[in-house]
Design a protein around this motif. Structure first.
Motif, PDB file in Angstrom:
ATOM      1  N   ILE A 195       3.601   5.133  16.895  1.00 18.39           N
ATOM      2  CA  ILE A 195       2.795   3.960  17.301  1.00 18.39           C
ATOM      3  C   ILE A 195       1.371   4.224  17.326  1.00 18.39           C
ATOM      4  N   SER A 196       0.651   3.397  16.207  1.00 19.50           N
ATOM      5  CA  SER A 196      -0.634   3.796  15.974  1.00 19.50           C
ATOM      6  C   SER A 196      -1.599   3.235  17.463  1.00 19.50           C
ATOM      7  N   SER A 197      -2.868   3.533  17.184  1.00 19.26           N
ATOM      8  CA  SER A 197      -3.606   3.023  18.470  1.00 19.26           C
ATOM      9  C   SER A 197      -3.641   1.737  18.588  1.00 19.26           C
ATOM     10  N   ALA A 198      -3.504   0.978  17.417  1.00 19.40           N
ATOM     11  CA  ALA A 198      -3.852  -0.444  17.407  1.00 19.40           C
ATOM     12  C   ALA A 198      -2.815  -1.214  18.148  1.00 19.40           C
ATOM     13  N   LYS A 199      -1.557  -0.608  18.115  1.00 19.55           N
ATOM     14  CA  LYS A 199      -0.258  -0.981  18.590  1.00 19.55           C
ATOM     15  C   LYS A 199      -0.004  -0.745  19.872  1.00 19.55           C
ATOM     16  N   ILE A 200      -0.579   0.324  20.464  1.00 20.97           N
ATOM     17  CA  ILE A 200      -0.484   0.820  21.655  1.00 20.97           C
ATOM     18  C   ILE A 200      -0.056  -0.167  22.807  1.00 20.97           C
ATOM     19  N   GLN A 201      -1.078  -1.189  22.877  1.00 21.03           N
ATOM     20  CA  GLN A 201      -1.039  -2.142  24.095  1.00 21.03           C
ATOM     21  C   GLN A 201       0.135  -2.868  23.982  1.00 21.03           C
ATOM     22  N   ARG A 202       0.436  -3.269  22.700  1.00 24.26           N
ATOM     23  CA  ARG A 202       1.693  -4.383  22.717  1.00 24.26           C
ATOM     24  C   ARG A 202       2.881  -3.519  22.866  1.00 24.26           C
ATOM     25  N   TRP A 203       2.988  -2.149  22.734  1.00 24.16           N
ATOM     26  CA  TRP A 203       4.039  -1.339  23.009  1.00 24.16           C
ATOM     27  C   TRP A 203       3.956  -1.012  24.482  1.00 24.16           C
ATOM     28  N   ALA A 204       2.966  -0.981  25.099  1.00 23.99           N
ATOM     29  CA  ALA A 204       2.827  -0.516  26.590  1.00 23.99           C
ATOM     30  C   ALA A 204       3.396  -1.748  27.280  1.00 23.99           C
ATOM     31  N   ILE A 205       2.963  -2.828  27.019  1.00 25.50           N
ATOM     32  CA  ILE A 205       3.512  -4.213  27.560  1.00 25.50           C
ATOM     33  C   ILE A 205       5.153  -4.332  27.628  1.00 25.50           C
ATOM     34  N   THR A 206       5.701  -3.788  26.360  1.00 27.89           N
ATOM     35  CA  THR A 206       7.115  -3.752  26.635  1.00 27.89           C
ATOM     36  C   THR A 206       7.559  -2.951  27.450  1.00 27.89           C
ATOM     37  N   GLN A 207       6.999  -2.049  27.924  1.00 30.26           N
ATOM     38  CA  GLN A 207       7.177  -0.812  28.580  1.00 30.26           C
ATOM     39  C   GLN A 207       6.963  -1.171  30.211  1.00 30.26           C
ATOM     40  N   GLY A 208       6.348  -2.308  30.406  1.00 33.24           N
ATOM     41  CA  GLY A 208       6.079  -2.571  31.766  1.00 33.24           C
ATOM     42  C   GLY A 208       4.624  -2.688  32.376  1.00 33.24           C
ATOM     43  N   ALA A 209       3.630  -2.373  31.425  1.00 28.37           N
ATOM     44  CA  ALA A 209       2.396  -2.410  31.472  1.00 28.37           C
ATOM     45  C   ALA A 209       2.020  -3.869  31.816  1.00 28.37           C
ATOM     46  N   LYS A 210       1.146  -4.075  32.702  1.00 28.56           N
ATOM     47  CA  LYS A 210       0.811  -5.521  32.823  1.00 28.56           C
ATOM     48  C   LYS A 210       0.183  -6.142  31.767  1.00 28.56           C
ATOM     49  N   GLU A 211       0.452  -7.599  31.732  1.00 35.64           N
ATOM     50  CA  GLU A 211      -0.146  -8.104  30.519  1.00 35.64           C
ATOM     51  C   GLU A 211      -1.517  -8.812  30.774  1.00 35.64           C
ATOM     52  N   GLU A 212      -2.531  -8.334  30.139  1.00 33.61           N
ATOM     53  CA  GLU A 212      -3.584  -9.188  30.430  1.00 33.61           C
ATOM     54  C   GLU A 212      -4.373  -9.621  29.367  1.00 33.61           C
ATOM     55  N   VAL A 213      -4.889 -10.988  29.586  1.00 36.94           N
ATOM     56  CA  VAL A 213      -5.535 -11.579  28.579  1.00 36.94           C
ATOM     57  C   VAL A 213      -6.993 -11.546  28.876  1.00 36.94           C
ATOM     58  N   LEU A 214      -7.734 -10.893  27.736  1.00 34.58           N
ATOM     59  CA  LEU A 214      -9.132 -10.849  28.054  1.00 34.58           C
ATOM     60  C   LEU A 214      -9.455 -12.350  27.811  1.00 34.58           C
ATOM     61  N   ASP A 215     -10.471 -12.593  28.894  1.00 34.58           N
ATOM     62  CA  ASP A 215     -11.031 -13.972  28.753  1.00 34.58           C
ATOM     63  C   ASP A 215     -12.171 -13.768  27.440  1.00 34.58           C
ATOM     64  N   VAL A 216     -12.375 -14.935  27.119  1.00 39.53           N
ATOM     65  CA  VAL A 216     -13.187 -15.189  25.750  1.00 39.53           C
ATOM     66  C   VAL A 216     -14.345 -14.346  25.901  1.00 39.53           C
ATOM     67  N   ARG A 217     -15.138 -14.427  27.002  1.00 38.56           N
ATOM     68  CA  ARG A 217     -16.319 -13.924  27.284  1.00 38.56           C
ATOM     69  C   ARG A 217     -16.384 -12.386  27.181  1.00 38.56           C
ATOM     70  N   SER A 218     -15.241 -11.663  27.575  1.00 42.04           N
ATOM     71  CA  SER A 218     -15.400 -10.159  27.624  1.00 42.04           C
ATOM     72  C   SER A 218     -15.129  -9.833  26.395  1.00 42.04           C
ATOM     73  N   ASP A 219     -14.540 -10.916  25.624  1.00 39.24           N
ATOM     74  CA  ASP A 219     -14.187 -10.517  24.029  1.00 39.24           C
ATOM     75  C   ASP A 219     -15.607 -10.347  23.385  1.00 39.24           C
ATOM     76  N   ALA A 220     -16.618 -11.043  23.784  1.00 39.30           N
ATOM     77  CA  ALA A 220     -17.805 -10.798  23.035  1.00 39.30           C
ATOM     78  C   ALA A 220     -18.640  -9.713  23.757  1.00 39.30           C
ATOM     79  N   TYR A 221     -18.293  -9.434  24.843  1.00 42.79           N
ATOM     80  CA  TYR A 221     -19.060  -8.101  25.384  1.00 42.79           C
ATOM     81  C   TYR A 221     -18.337  -6.815  24.985  1.00 42.79           C
ATOM     82  N   MET A 222     -17.039  -7.066  24.389  1.00 34.62           N
ATOM     83  CA  MET A 222     -16.477  -5.748  23.843  1.00 34.62           C
ATOM     84  C   MET A 222     -17.348  -5.367  22.642  1.00 34.62           C
ATOM     85  N   ALA A 223     -17.829  -6.276  21.844  1.00 36.66           N
ATOM     86  CA  ALA A 223     -18.665  -5.926  20.717  1.00 36.66           C
ATOM     87  C   ALA A 223     -19.823  -4.937  21.408  1.00 36.66           C
ATOM     88  N   LEU A 224     -20.260  -5.203  22.338  1.00 34.20           N
ATOM     89  CA  LEU A 224     -21.370  -4.259  22.799  1.00 34.20           C
ATOM     90  C   LEU A 224     -20.793  -2.756  22.988  1.00 34.20           C
TER      91      LEU A 224
END
Lengths: 323, 401
Positions: free
Chosen positions: A144-173
């Motif tokens: 599983i490559s790094s781009a897909k780790i989050q999706r995989w982790a959610i199937t394994q029981g990691a809590k699903e988190e939805v980034l709110d739209v604003r932190s999506d923009a801050y992620m660019a920083l």
């Protein structure tokens, strides 16, 4: 030898054979005279003979490395870590790897660490995960490559988190400003490259000085290319100014909360920032006997001016080590 | 005070510039300086400044390039009423974040639409670029811009839009092996699964939708019900948003996925863009243009020389990297910009000097080689060894050899 030669040229010198009285000596002479080069691109005979002797030896195929006796029934995260004794809470100094290592740690997923390098990865980049199989006999699962780790982790029981739209923009920083400053700080700043990057990435890869030189050149060229992707020239003061602005903005976004998630536990955004702030602060002084230390502390000092982020790193670190 | 000159890529698609960052800079200066204090120069050639970048602002002998740098330079520049100074801490943080966001997400989308997508590039962008770039740069600049755009947008994983590159690969495969023996007119076009599924643009639609949503959603959320993105005043952030969105709304592209996404799914953004495009770039606004000077033949010869030698890869190690000084300053002044400009002028000069040296060595070597080959020059030949005098038998008898 003579026999075989005439049989090969059978039919060709027939006319000659009939006309001359001693055809045998005639053909013999044609053996000894050097072949006329037919085209310019044909290799000269001595060089051809030289290459005919290769390969001298063909080795058998390598056996699979014996030390990779990791139980297949355990999920393994392949990341870059210095040293062989990999412990799951021993944090990687590489931001891309650390982000996902910390993500798995804070989600308390079971996994073990394997020290690897880019050549070991199916996609050419670290980190990647080999999921556990039920039994030893099962076929090896897909990495599983790094781009897909989050999706995989959610199937394994990691809590699903939805980034709110604003932190999506801050992620660019983080992905843009801070990453560029990190690349400059580690690879293009000569003193830091000598003191940290060489020890981390180059000495561990090979002991041959020629190989080390070419690796060093490749690493720096790659960093330079990455920086030049979005600009026409590299200007360190400008890169650091942007990083400063990024830290300031993130510090404002965090305000007085513990984590960016505004809850008691960190999320993906927190580890994304932690992946840069932790290695920066960790190498502030050579504490743990590896004598890795930033020589040029410009970027570190910029970060230190934002106390909230320094404290944030402490909190995430504690969560990781508990995980 | 001297009149500021803003050098940009020339006009296209009914907008004053073909480049989003140039548009943004026009909007920025327009909304902050009186129209007598500055003028537009559609030079379309980044080589005019040492940074090799457009948009570029020329203040006397000093060049400042790039949208962000120009925005911060204007704060230094005299009596500008600085709108960002009035931003609250939270707004300043948002401004920083969204500026980075626009640059890292918005610009690559435009790159995909205008340059990487083969349909759009060949029918619209290339001809528009050919019109605005002077000869001989019109040979090199469009291709270079396209290469840069490919590099900037490759991480989005949508190279499928670049039909040219795919076709080239297919053609290469076709011309190898047994298929190469069959005359082209007799070959049956291969019906692959992808060909049956429709054009490449259709296949990439799902990915495109995800990528455009990633870009437009945060913007629409930030705009909310406000007049502008941060407050009711126009700031640098609004200028960059306007530059990018105005380019996204270009009509008449053969592959208008970006325009469709914007208009159908984000009507609020679309309306905002239309209003402000009209206000800032519409026919009613009179932007003062300074016409380009006639090029003398020496300049033309120099341009030809440059466009030929530019492809020689000479990189003096470190010449392009300006180091960070340890002292830290919170505010910049004009001297900082001058220092930075001087550094790059010097680096540029070094590089062109190296290039001239290499070119002159190569050409003189070529000349000497040709002369030798033709026979005008000849290598000094060794004198034949002096033949010994031979006294014959008599000499041998006397011991003279």
């Amino acid at each position: 030898m003579h026999e075989s030669y005439t049989s090969k040229t059978n039919g060709h010198p027939r006319e000659q054979d009939m006309n001359t009285t001693d055809g045998a000596t005639q053909t013999k002479r044609s053996v000894t005279t050097p072949r006329i080069q037919k085209s310019w691109f044909e290799l000269p005979a001595p060089i051809r003979q030289l290459f005919d002797t290769f390969p001298l030896i063909t080795y058998d195929e390598n056996l699979l490395p014996q030390r990779t006796s990791i139980p297949r029934t355990q999920t393994t995260l392949h990341i870059f870590t210095p040293g062989d004794q990999a412990n799951r809470t021993r944090l990687s100094p590489n931001p891309a790897c650390l982000r996902w290592q910390a993500y798995l740690l804070i989600n308390k997923l079971p996994f073990s660490i394997v020290s690897a390098n880019n050549h070991a990865s199916p996609s050419g980049a670290l980190p990647f995960i080999l999921p556990a199989t039920k039994s030893r006999r099962d076929p090896q699962p897909q990495a599983i490559s790094s781009a897909k780790i989050q999706r995989w982790a959610i199937t394994q029981g990691a809590k699903e988190e939805v980034l709110d739209v604003r932190s999506d923009a801050y992620m660019a920083l983080i992905d843009q400003n801070i990453r560029n400053a990190w690349l400059y700080n580690l690879y293009l700043q000569d003193e830091n490259f000598e003191a940290v990057a060489k020890k981390l990435y180059i000495r561990s890869a090979s002991s041959n000085s020629l190989v080390q030189m070419s690796l060093a050149y490749q690493l720096r060229a790659a960093a330079k290319d990455e920086l030049l992707r979005t600009r026409t020239f590299i200007d360190a003061p400008e890169i650091y100014d942007l990083a400063e602005a990024a830290f300031r903005s993130l510090s404002t976004l965090l305000a007085d909360e513990k984590f960016f998630t505004k809850t008691e536990s960190p999320g993906l955004f927190d580890v994304a920032l932690f992946a840069y702030t932790h290695p920066l602060l960790d190498l502030a002084s050579s504490g743990d006997g590896q004598d890795l230390e930033w020589r040029d502390k410009s970027l570190l000092q910029i970060l230190m001016r934002h106390e909230k982020l320094v404290e944030h790193r402490e909190r995430v670190l504690k969560q990781c080590l508990d995980g | 005070m001297a009149v500021l000159e803003l050098h940009i890529y020339g006009p296209a698609f009914n907008l004053p510039s073909i480049d989003a960052r140039c548009l943004a800079t026009i909007a920025l200066i327009q909304s902050n300086l009186a129209s007598d204090d500055w003028c537009l120069v559609p030079s379309s050639d980044p080589v005019i400044n040492a940074f090799r970048e457009l948009p570029a602002l020329k203040d006397g002998a000093l060049w400042v390039t790039g949208f962000r740098n120009i925005a911060s330079y204007l704060k230094v520049y005299g009596d500008w009423q600085n709108a960002t100074a009035e931003l609250s801490e939270q707004q300043a943080a948002d401004s920083e974040a969204y500026l980075s966001f626009l640059e890292s997400r918005g610009i690559p989308l435009l790159d995909l639409s205008l340059y990487v997508s083969s349909d759009n590039y060949t029918t619209c962008t290339r001809s528009a670029l050919a019109e605005i770039t002077p000869w001989p740069q019109s040979w090199t600049i469009p291709q270079q811009l396209r290469d840069d755009a490919r590099k900037r947008s490759e991480h989005l994983g949508l190279s499928g839009l670049d039909v040219d590159a795919i076709r080239e690969k297919e053609l290469k495969q076709e011309n190898e092996g047994i298929a190469a023996q069959i005359p082209k007119s007799l070959r049956r076009p291969k019906q692959t699964v992808t060909a049956l599924l429709g054009s490449t643009a259709e296949q990439t639609r799902f990915r495109l939708e995800a990528v455009t949503a990633d870009f437009f959603e945060p913007l629409e959320e930030l705009l909310g019900e406000k007049k502008y993105f941060l407050s009711d005043e126009m700031t640098a952030l609004d200028c960059l948003v306007l530059g990018i969105l105005a380019q996204m709304q270009i009509a008449d592209l053969p592959q208008p996925w970006l325009k469709h996404a914007l208009e159908k799914k984000y009507p609020k953004l679309s309306v905002w863009t239309k209003e402000n495009t009209e206000k800032h770039f519409g026919p009613a606004t009179n932007l003062r243009h300074r016409p380009l000077a006639e090029r003398s033949w020496t300049k033309l010869a120099f341009d030809v020389f440059n466009s030929i030698t530019d492809s020689i890869p000479i990189n003096i190690a470190g010449a392009q990297v300006r180091k960070h000084s340890t002292e830290t300053k919170s505010t910049k002044n004009r001297a900082d910009y001058e220092q930075k400009h001087m550094f790059h002028v010097k680096a540029c000069r070094q590089q062109s000097l190296m290039r001239e040296i290499v070119v002159s060595i190569l050409s003189s070597a070529g000349l000497v080689g040709t002369l030798l080959y033709v026979g005008v020059l000849s290598l000094p030949q060794k004198k034949p060894p002096p033949t010994r005098r031979n006294f014959g038998e008599a000499g041998a008898l006397l011991g003279l050899r």
